[in-house]
Write a protein that holds these residues in place. Structure first.
Motif, PDB file in Angstrom:
ATOM      1  N   GLU A  64       0.825  -1.207   0.000  1.00  0.00           N
ATOM      2  CA  GLU A  64       0.000   0.000   0.000  1.00  0.00           C
ATOM      3  C   GLU A  64       0.860   1.259   0.000  1.00  0.00           C
ATOM      4  O   GLU A  64       1.791   1.399   0.790  1.00  0.00           O
ATOM      5  CB  GLU A  64      -0.905   0.018   1.239  1.00  0.00           C
ATOM      6  CG  GLU A  64      -1.864  -1.155   1.345  1.00  0.00           C
ATOM      7  CD  GLU A  64      -3.037  -1.032   0.398  1.00  0.00           C
ATOM      8  OE1 GLU A  64      -3.217   0.036  -0.207  1.00  0.00           O
ATOM      9  OE2 GLU A  64      -3.787  -2.013   0.263  1.00  0.00           O
ATOM     10  N   ASP A  68      -2.174   6.800  -0.018  1.00  0.00           N
ATOM     11  CA  ASP A  68      -3.498   6.347  -0.454  1.00  0.00           C
ATOM     12  C   ASP A  68      -4.360   5.838   0.692  1.00  0.00           C
ATOM     13  O   ASP A  68      -5.549   5.566   0.508  1.00  0.00           O
ATOM     14  CB  ASP A  68      -3.362   5.234  -1.502  1.00  0.00           C
ATOM     15  CG  ASP A  68      -2.755   5.733  -2.807  1.00  0.00           C
ATOM     16  OD1 ASP A  68      -2.822   6.952  -3.063  1.00  0.00           O
ATOM     17  OD2 ASP A  68      -2.210   4.893  -3.558  1.00  0.00           O
ATOM     18  N   LEU A  69      -3.761   5.670   1.874  1.00  0.00           N
ATOM     19  CA  LEU A  69      -4.489   5.139   3.021  1.00  0.00           C
ATOM     20  C   LEU A  69      -5.144   6.262   3.819  1.00  0.00           C
ATOM     21  O   LEU A  69      -4.571   7.344   3.974  1.00  0.00           O
ATOM     22  CB  LEU A  69      -3.541   4.363   3.931  1.00  0.00           C
ATOM     23  CG  LEU A  69      -2.888   3.110   3.345  1.00  0.00           C
ATOM     24  CD1 LEU A  69      -1.812   2.590   4.301  1.00  0.00           C
ATOM     25  CD2 LEU A  69      -3.922   2.034   3.065  1.00  0.00           C
ATOM     26  N   SER A  70      -6.332   5.990   4.350  1.00  0.00           N
ATOM     27  CA  SER A  70      -6.935   6.940   5.290  1.00  0.00           C
ATOM     28  C   SER A  70      -6.144   6.893   6.591  1.00  0.00           C
ATOM     29  O   SER A  70      -5.397   5.947   6.853  1.00  0.00           O
ATOM     30  CB  SER A  70      -8.396   6.573   5.552  1.00  0.00           C
ATOM     31  OG  SER A  70      -8.468   5.371   6.312  1.00  0.00           O
ATOM     32  N   HIS A  71      -6.334   7.901   7.434  1.00  0.00           N
ATOM     33  CA  HIS A  71      -5.605   7.914   8.702  1.00  0.00           C
ATOM     34  C   HIS A  71      -6.019   6.729   9.580  1.00  0.00           C
ATOM     35  O   HIS A  71      -5.187   6.163  10.304  1.00  0.00           O
ATOM     36  CB  HIS A  71      -5.845   9.242   9.425  1.00  0.00           C
ATOM     37  CG  HIS A  71      -5.156  10.399   8.780  1.00  0.00           C
ATOM     38  ND1 HIS A  71      -3.788  10.561   8.808  1.00  0.00           N
ATOM     39  CD2 HIS A  71      -5.642  11.440   8.050  1.00  0.00           C
ATOM     40  CE1 HIS A  71      -3.446  11.660   8.132  1.00  0.00           C
ATOM     41  NE2 HIS A  71      -4.552  12.207   7.665  1.00  0.00           N
ATOM     42  N   LYS A  72      -7.283   6.339   9.516  1.00  0.00           N
ATOM     43  CA  LYS A  72      -7.728   5.187  10.313  1.00  0.00           C
ATOM     44  C   LYS A  72      -7.137   3.899   9.775  1.00  0.00           C
ATOM     45  O   LYS A  72      -6.696   3.034  10.549  1.00  0.00           O
ATOM     46  CB  LYS A  72      -9.251   5.114  10.316  1.00  0.00           C
ATOM     47  CG  LYS A  72      -9.796   4.070  11.274  1.00  0.00           C
ATOM     48  CD  LYS A  72     -11.287   4.228  11.491  1.00  0.00           C
ATOM     49  CE  LYS A  72     -11.785   3.265  12.558  1.00  0.00           C
ATOM     50  NZ  LYS A  72     -13.207   3.476  12.883  1.00  0.00           N
ATOM     51  N   GLN A  73      -7.102   3.746   8.461  1.00  0.00           N
ATOM     52  CA  GLN A  73      -6.474   2.559   7.866  1.00  0.00           C
ATOM     53  C   GLN A  73      -4.996   2.486   8.241  1.00  0.00           C
ATOM     54  O   GLN A  73      -4.482   1.415   8.590  1.00  0.00           O
ATOM     55  CB  GLN A  73      -6.612   2.598   6.350  1.00  0.00           C
ATOM     56  CG  GLN A  73      -8.012   2.325   5.824  1.00  0.00           C
ATOM     57  CD  GLN A  73      -8.109   2.547   4.324  1.00  0.00           C
ATOM     58  OE1 GLN A  73      -7.475   3.458   3.768  1.00  0.00           O
ATOM     59  NE2 GLN A  73      -8.889   1.718   3.653  1.00  0.00           N
ATOM     60  N   LEU A  74      -4.308   3.625   8.174  1.00  0.00           N
ATOM     61  CA  LEU A  74      -2.880   3.661   8.488  1.00  0.00           C
ATOM     62  C   LEU A  74      -2.646   3.317   9.956  1.00  0.00           C
ATOM     63  O   LEU A  74      -1.690   2.605  10.291  1.00  0.00           O
ATOM     64  CB  LEU A  74      -2.310   5.035   8.151  1.00  0.00           C
ATOM     65  CG  LEU A  74      -0.794   5.190   8.259  1.00  0.00           C
ATOM     66  CD1 LEU A  74      -0.078   4.233   7.315  1.00  0.00           C
ATOM     67  CD2 LEU A  74      -0.383   6.634   7.960  1.00  0.00           C
ATOM     68  N   LYS A  76      -4.158   1.313  11.805  1.00  0.00           N
ATOM     69  CA  LYS A  76      -4.308  -0.116  12.082  1.00  0.00           C
ATOM     70  C   LYS A  76      -3.050  -0.908  11.738  1.00  0.00           C
ATOM     71  O   LYS A  76      -2.884  -2.039  12.198  1.00  0.00           O
ATOM     72  CB  LYS A  76      -5.491  -0.682  11.295  1.00  0.00           C
ATOM     73  CG  LYS A  76      -6.841  -0.235  11.826  1.00  0.00           C
ATOM     74  CD  LYS A  76      -7.965  -0.859  11.014  1.00  0.00           C
ATOM     75  CE  LYS A  76      -9.321  -0.446  11.548  1.00  0.00           C
ATOM     76  NZ  LYS A  76     -10.428  -1.033  10.745  1.00  0.00           N
ATOM     77  N   ILE A  77      -2.168  -0.327  10.927  1.00  0.00           N
ATOM     78  CA  ILE A  77      -0.957  -1.059  10.541  1.00  0.00           C
ATOM     79  C   ILE A  77       0.332  -0.369  10.993  1.00  0.00           C
ATOM     80  O   ILE A  77       1.370  -1.011  11.104  1.00  0.00           O
ATOM     81  CB  ILE A  77      -0.903  -1.300   9.018  1.00  0.00           C
ATOM     82  CG1 ILE A  77      -0.895   0.021   8.243  1.00  0.00           C
ATOM     83  CG2 ILE A  77      -2.047  -2.186   8.574  1.00  0.00           C
ATOM     84  CD1 ILE A  77      -0.703  -0.169   6.739  1.00  0.00           C
ATOM     85  N   PRO A 103      -8.428   3.038  16.623  1.00  0.00           N
ATOM     86  CA  PRO A 103      -8.581   2.709  15.198  1.00  0.00           C
ATOM     87  C   PRO A 103      -9.526   1.540  14.925  1.00  0.00           C
ATOM     88  O   PRO A 103     -10.005   1.383  13.800  1.00  0.00           O
ATOM     89  CB  PRO A 103      -7.146   2.354  14.774  1.00  0.00           C
ATOM     90  CG  PRO A 103      -6.273   3.041  15.756  1.00  0.00           C
ATOM     91  CD  PRO A 103      -7.019   2.999  17.038  1.00  0.00           C
ATOM     92  N   TYR A 104      -9.784   0.725  15.946  1.00  0.00           N
ATOM     93  CA  TYR A 104     -10.620  -0.458  15.765  1.00  0.00           C
ATOM     94  C   TYR A 104     -12.076  -0.215  16.177  1.00  0.00           C
ATOM     95  O   TYR A 104     -12.885  -1.147  16.172  1.00  0.00           O
ATOM     96  CB  TYR A 104     -10.053  -1.627  16.576  1.00  0.00           C
ATOM     97  CG  TYR A 104      -8.632  -1.948  16.201  1.00  0.00           C
ATOM     98  CD1 TYR A 104      -8.345  -2.774  15.118  1.00  0.00           C
ATOM     99  CD2 TYR A 104      -7.565  -1.406  16.912  1.00  0.00           C
ATOM    100  CE1 TYR A 104      -7.031  -3.061  14.765  1.00  0.00           C
ATOM    101  CE2 TYR A 104      -6.245  -1.688  16.559  1.00  0.00           C
ATOM    102  CZ  TYR A 104      -5.993  -2.510  15.488  1.00  0.00           C
ATOM    103  OH  TYR A 104      -4.691  -2.785  15.136  1.00  0.00           O
TER     104      TYR A 104
END
Length: 252
Positions: A64, A68-74, A76-77, A103-104
């Motif tokens: 990824e 391109d990732l949202s802050h919430k998606q980022l 989580k990883i 984030p979850y």
């Protein structure tokens, strides 16, 4: 999860801080970033965590593109621990760690038994269990640093970015935190000032000066008298410690 930084340049205003930097961190690898103040380490790390957008180049986590990732998606990883932790509200240490589960969570979703179980494990891991109900704002700088790292571990990230993680810590907790970080089954990229700690705990080093990578390799390959002189303009003597088997630096 791997991190790849490919020909990244970062500017703040009209000033270019990072220039055409490329580096790679593999799963389970602890990679250090060293260099003098103002060389671009923190700026590079902020671009990894999406606080700054590169002017050129691409940063990928796994497959990824970070941008391109949202802050919430980022979140989580990617776990991030910066140098400064100004907070305008007051929570207990336990509640600060619970924020790592955000984030979850959906809107208005409450913390559950699993969240509390994860927090209690991290309180023990970070030597915070006896002070879990203390106010965060009452803590020393070093104690706050441990709480912030603990909150990041509660996120259960797949990759970790650390900007001076031992800042403000006493020797006991410097060693404890770096042992904890080095034992995590994830990739780690950390900016480090203490070269002996970098030699002891990292698997690979990148040396940065004036916004560029000037040397990379295993700690014993990078932490040479010549490279340290070029980076910091100081004289030193380096040798392999017969007890630890690690490169050791004595400044003259």
């Amino acid at each position: 999860m791997n991190l790849t930084i490919d020909n990244v340049s970062v500017s703040i205003g009209s000033q270019q801080i990072v220039q055409d930097v490329s580096l790679h961190v593999r799963q389970n690898q602890f990679v250090g970033l060293i260099g003098p103040n103002g060389c671009g380490k923190s700026t590079l790390l902020k671009s990894v965590s999406k606080l700054l957008e590169p002017k050129t180049g691409v940063i990928t986590l796994g497959d990824e593109n970070v941008q391109d990732l949202s802050h919430k998606q980022l979140a989580k990883i990617l776990g991030v621990v910066g140098q400064f932790h100004e907070v305008n509200f007051d929570f207990s240490i336990r509640d600060m760690l619970l924020l790592g589960r955000s984030p979850y969570k959906g809107l208005m979703e409450r913390d559950n038994a699993l969240d509390y179980e994860i927090v209690e494990k991290v309180l023990l891991q970070m030597d915070l269990e006896k002070m879990a109900d203390r106010s965060f704002l009452s803590l020393s700088g070093g104690e706050k640093q441990r709480v912030i790292l603990g909150r990041t571990l509660v996120q259960q990230p797949k990759f970790l970015v650390l900007d001076e993680p031992t800042n403000h810590l006493d020797i006991k907790h410097q060693l404890s935190i770096l042992r904890t970080v080095a034992s995590l089954p994830i990739g780690v990229l950390a900016a480090l000032h203490d070269l002996n700690l970098a030699a002891r705990f990292t698997d690979y080093l990148y040396a940065m000066k004036d916004g560029r990578i000037i040397q990379e390799g295993r700690p014993e390959e990078v932490l040479t008298e010549a490279v340290i002189k070029e980076l910091y303009e100081v004289d030193c003597h380096t040798y392999v410690n017969p007890i630890s088997g690690k490169q050791t630096i004595e400044f003259l």
